[in-house]
Design an enzyme around this catalytic site. Structure first.
Site, PDB file in Angstrom:
ATOM      1  N   ARG A 289       0.846  -1.206   0.000  1.00  0.00           N
ATOM      2  CA  ARG A 289       0.000   0.000   0.000  1.00  0.00           C
ATOM      3  C   ARG A 289       0.879   1.253   0.000  1.00  0.00           C
ATOM      4  NH1 ARG A 289      -4.442   3.004   3.655  1.00  0.00           N
ATOM      5  NH2 ARG A 289      -6.091   3.025   2.154  1.00  0.00           N
TER       6      ARG A 289
ATOM      7  N   LYS B  69      -9.118   6.588  15.805  1.00  0.00           N
ATOM      8  CA  LYS B  69      -9.053   5.291  15.117  1.00  0.00           C
ATOM      9  C   LYS B  69      -7.589   5.067  14.766  1.00  0.00           C
ATOM     10  CE  LYS B  69     -10.739   3.045  10.852  1.00  0.00           C
ATOM     11  NZ  LYS B  69     -11.598   3.263   9.679  1.00  0.00           N
TER      12      LYS B  69
ATOM     13  N   ASP C 106      -5.033   2.990  12.975  1.00  0.00           N
ATOM     14  CA  ASP C 106      -4.997   2.028  11.870  1.00  0.00           C
ATOM     15  C   ASP C 106      -3.576   1.490  11.679  1.00  0.00           C
ATOM     16  OD1 ASP C 106      -5.860   0.602   9.658  1.00  0.00           O
ATOM     17  OD2 ASP C 106      -6.591   2.335   8.531  1.00  0.00           O
TER      18      ASP C 106
ATOM     19  N   ASP D 213     -12.896  -4.647   6.608  1.00  0.00           N
ATOM     20  CA  ASP D 213     -13.225  -3.653   5.583  1.00  0.00           C
ATOM     21  C   ASP D 213     -14.416  -4.093   4.742  1.00  0.00           C
ATOM     22  OD1 ASP D 213     -11.516  -1.612   6.169  1.00  0.00           O
ATOM     23  OD2 ASP D 213      -9.921  -2.282   4.827  1.00  0.00           O
TER      24      ASP D 213
END
Ligand code: DGJ
Length: 733
Positions: free
Chosen positions: A441, A474, A476, A546
């Site tokens: 990514r 959040k 991640d 997700d």
């Protein structure tokens, strides 16, 4: 005391809820497992644990007097045991096994916390007792301290180990299991929770076969692929019947969960840090602590196992003010906007969300540095004022003015090559010098094992959190770890990197919580790659996957709630066609599935029609009414087959319950049938009210609802549309 010691047979009995765990020191000083299952009486300890003398270390026959090869062991370390070792070392002379013998034990009330590691806890010492047994290898001076905590009110034994180098030369640890237990059981099945991105924690159950079955993560995180959980059950066990034994590792990195079935039909269960690629150098006087492994015994099938884990994790693993507090209904902009947002667009979404009943607005990825796509800026935790003029403070204050809390996304452990941080410190990522760095990514993993890297990131994050009223984060983590190498460590310590990484990541979470004790932290890892008990110690809720499609979520959430409480599972209503699968499901179904977890919206509500707006507002209002049941209640998975899934959640005082049924593909010409409820008060009468649609209601006794069952309308075996959902609220009269 829930732990007793019988000196005549040198046996310990640990009583936890309705289960007992018995272990014994043999005549030769080896530590043996005698029993882990339904309760046994203290008076019978010499019966459960007859005195065993070692006759021959290598005996290859299961005599009552034992040889190590066939003994039921608690601390196997080679040296005549040829099965999977709990401990493997490299001593100064190169020897790899240990000759571990009992030295002493201690029984104390309460439960000590673990150094730098997440663990279950007690609020009052009277809730549990802890047995510590010290074993020693005379040759090296290595001491193994095995801890067993028996929770009085839960069928739970929490185990962990400390290894102390009490010798005079360094020792390398090559593998240290958190728990190892040998049992003689009827034919067993093994269940693990495995998957991949978008389909995390699918349940896989197979007969236990001879040899070794390993469930491992090698990805540096607990992983999408294999959750740190393993259970064995009677071959016929189901949701309500049969014996089930679970091992859940409170750890978020590389793990190994194992079951070995040997020639004498002994089942060895083991859990711990993955030994492969692990080597920890222990200098004289140093101590190494393993993560905790939580063992649960159920005599009432998978349902009993889940309810025990849920209650323990919900009340004695999750911490802080958000443990018992109902979680705010949130809206997250990710699927609504991805990277394409401005302050105006976000505020328009927030205004609309407020009207719908939403309580928390979460700004996801893309608010910082030059982050216009996932190709840049991780590590540059400075607000992008072009996108958000006036900064986060202005946005957060405007959202607060609307009457909502503001929440923010971070990915603290990562760096984009295209970032100011990377340009300034290209050596701050995990990498093997001289080798190309592999992107995933478009990003690399920061070497947070280095204090200066950690300090830099934490300073930035803490100053962002101080710059605006932010009530939720959040956290991640969107890639696995491939280069297990920190240029800051000597060669002899490179195999410590994966564990050091996890410890550093935990320390960062703790630092944020210390600075902002009221913050609601939500864990996330490219969906649910780090949905594990270790993260729950810091983050009371975790993004489950997700994949937000309601039908895909049925399996993902059923696998997740096999171990983890409903309040831990973040679940959102998103738009249709669903972004991950392209599937269209009714709004009521999306609400029914997401509503069982920590609930939110993941969409842009500004384009809603007036009908959609009314339906979503009604769904949110109903969720708020039912939320206490989902947060605090006991879960019963009543049905899960090709036609429908039925979950029931009952408050512990049995006053209220919700039954949720979700149909799969419609089928023609099927015989209808009732769904038998569970967990109700048989002597009470319940008003049963259908929640979607015409809200029909009826009254029946708990006894009848559990024995004859409820005939759902519409019947899920005779529906005219795919993916229909129904919910019933049951209230004791
Ligand atoms: C992965 C998460 O699972 C998503 O919810 C979202 O936060 C993206 N990362 C953002 O990059």
């Amino acid at each position: 005391m829930s732990i007793t010691y019988d000196s005549t047979c040198r046996a310990f009995a640990l009583h936890a809820g309705n289960c007992s765990y018995v272990l014994q020191v043999s005549g030769s000083g080896h530590l043996l497992t005698c029993h882990w299952g339904a309760s046994v009486a203290d008076a019978d300890l010499s019966f459960v644990a007859p005195v065993r003398m070692k006759t021959n270390a290598l005996a290859d026959e299961p005599t009552p007097a034992f040889g190590l090869d066939t003994a039921l062991q608690e601390a196997p370390a080679g040296n005549g045991d040829f099965r999977l070792p709990a401990y493997r070392v490299e001593l100064a002379n190169g020897a790899q096994d240990l000759d571990l013998r009992y030295v002493r034990h201690d029984i104390a009330t309460g439960k000590p916390s673990l150094r730098s590691l997440p663990a279950t806890y007690v609020e009052d010492a009277a809730e549990a007792d802890t047995l510590t047994i010290v074993l020693r290898d005379a040759l090296s001076g290595l001491e193994i301290q095995q801890r067993y905590t028996a929770f009085r009110n839960f069928p739970v034994i929490a185990r962990s180990v400390s290894v102390v180098n009490a010798g005079s030369v360094p020792v390398a640890l090559l593998g240290v299991a958190s728990a190892s237990v040998d049992l003689i059981l009827p034919p067993q099945h093994v269940l693990s929770l495995d998957g991949a991105w978008g389909r995390e924690r699918e349940r896989h159950r197979t007969p236990v076969r001879h040899g070794v079955t390993l469930i491992q993560s090698r990805r540096g995180e607990s992983s999408h692929h294999h959750n740190p959980f393993l259970a064995v059950c009677d071959a016929a066990a189901d949701e309500a019947f049969g014996e089930v034994r679970g091992l859940s590792l409170v750890y978020s990195g590389n793990h190994q969960m194992a079951v070995e079935y040997d020639a004498f039909e002994v089942v060895r269960l083991q859990a711990g840090i993955l030994p492969e690629g692990f080597r920890w150098l222990l200098e004289p006087g140093e101590r190494f602590d393993t993560p905790e492994c939580v063992l649960v015994y159920s005599s009432t099938g998978w349902g009993g196992l889940s309810r025990a884990y849920h209650e323990l994790y919900r009340t004695r693993l999750v911490r802080g003010p958000w443990r018992d507090r109902l979680r705010p209904v949130l809206i997250n902009n990710w699927e609504g906007t991805y990277f394409d947002f401005t302050s105006e667009r976000l505020l328009a979404m927030a205004r609309e969300a407020k009207e719908l009943g939403v309580e928390l607005f979460v700004l996801d990825d893309g608010w910082f540095g030059a982050r216009a796509s996932d190709n840049a800026a991780l590590g540059d935790w400075v607000v992008n004022e072009q996108k958000l003029p006036g900064g986060l403070a202005r946005l957060a204050e405007e959202i607060n003015r609307l009457g909502m809390t503001f929440g923010l996304w971070f990915e603290p452990e990562m760096v984009s090559p295209n970032s100011d941080l990377y340009r300034a410190h290209p050596d701050w990522c995990l990498h093997v010098p001289g080798r190309p760095r592999q992107l995933l990514r478009n990003q690399l993993v920061l070497d947070i094992t280095r204090p200066e890297v950690r300090a830099h990131v934490m300073d930035q994050i803490i100053s962002v959190l101080r710059s605006a009223p932010i009530g939720y984060v959040k956290w991640d983590m969107n890639r696995l770890l491939d280069a297990y190498f920190s240029p800051a460590l000597p060669a002899a310590r490179q195999a410590e990197v994966m564990h050091r990484y996890v410890l550093a990541m935990y320390a960062m979470h703790q630092q944020v919580l210390d600075a902002f004790p009221d913050l609601l932290l939500e864990g996330c890892s490219g969906g649910g790659a780090r949905f594990d008990p270790g993260m729950l110690f810091y983050a009371p809720q975790i993004w489950t996957s997700d994949d937000s499609d309601a039908i895909a979520r049925l399996e993902i959430q059923a696998g997740t709630n096999l171990v983890y409480p409903l309040s831990a599972m973040s679940a959102h209503v998103s738009v249709v066609p669903n972004h991950q699968l392209g599937r269209t499901t009714p709004l009521a179904t999306r609400f029914a599935v997401a509503g069982t977890g920590s609930f939110g919206l993941e969409l842009d509500p500004t384009g809603f029609s007036s009908e959609e707006r009314a339906a979503v507002a009604a769904g949110i209002a109903e969720h708020k009414r039912l939320q206490p049941i989902f947060h605090h209640g006991d879960l019963y998975r009543l049905r899960d087959d090709e036609k429908c899934v039925a979950w029931q959640v009952v408050l512990r005082d049995r006053s209220r319950a919700v039954l949720t049924c979700v149909g799969r593909l419609a089928q023609t010409n099927q015989r209808p049938g009732p769904i038998r409820l569970a967990g109700l008060d048989p002597s009470a009468r319940y008003a049963v009210r259908e929640l979607f649609g015409d809200e029909r209601s009826t009254v029946a006794s708990g006894l009848t609802l559990m024995s004859a069952g409820l005939w759902p309308v519409p019947d899920f075996q005779w529906t005219t549309a795919d993916f229909l959902a129904k919910r019933w609220l049951l209230e004791r009269q």
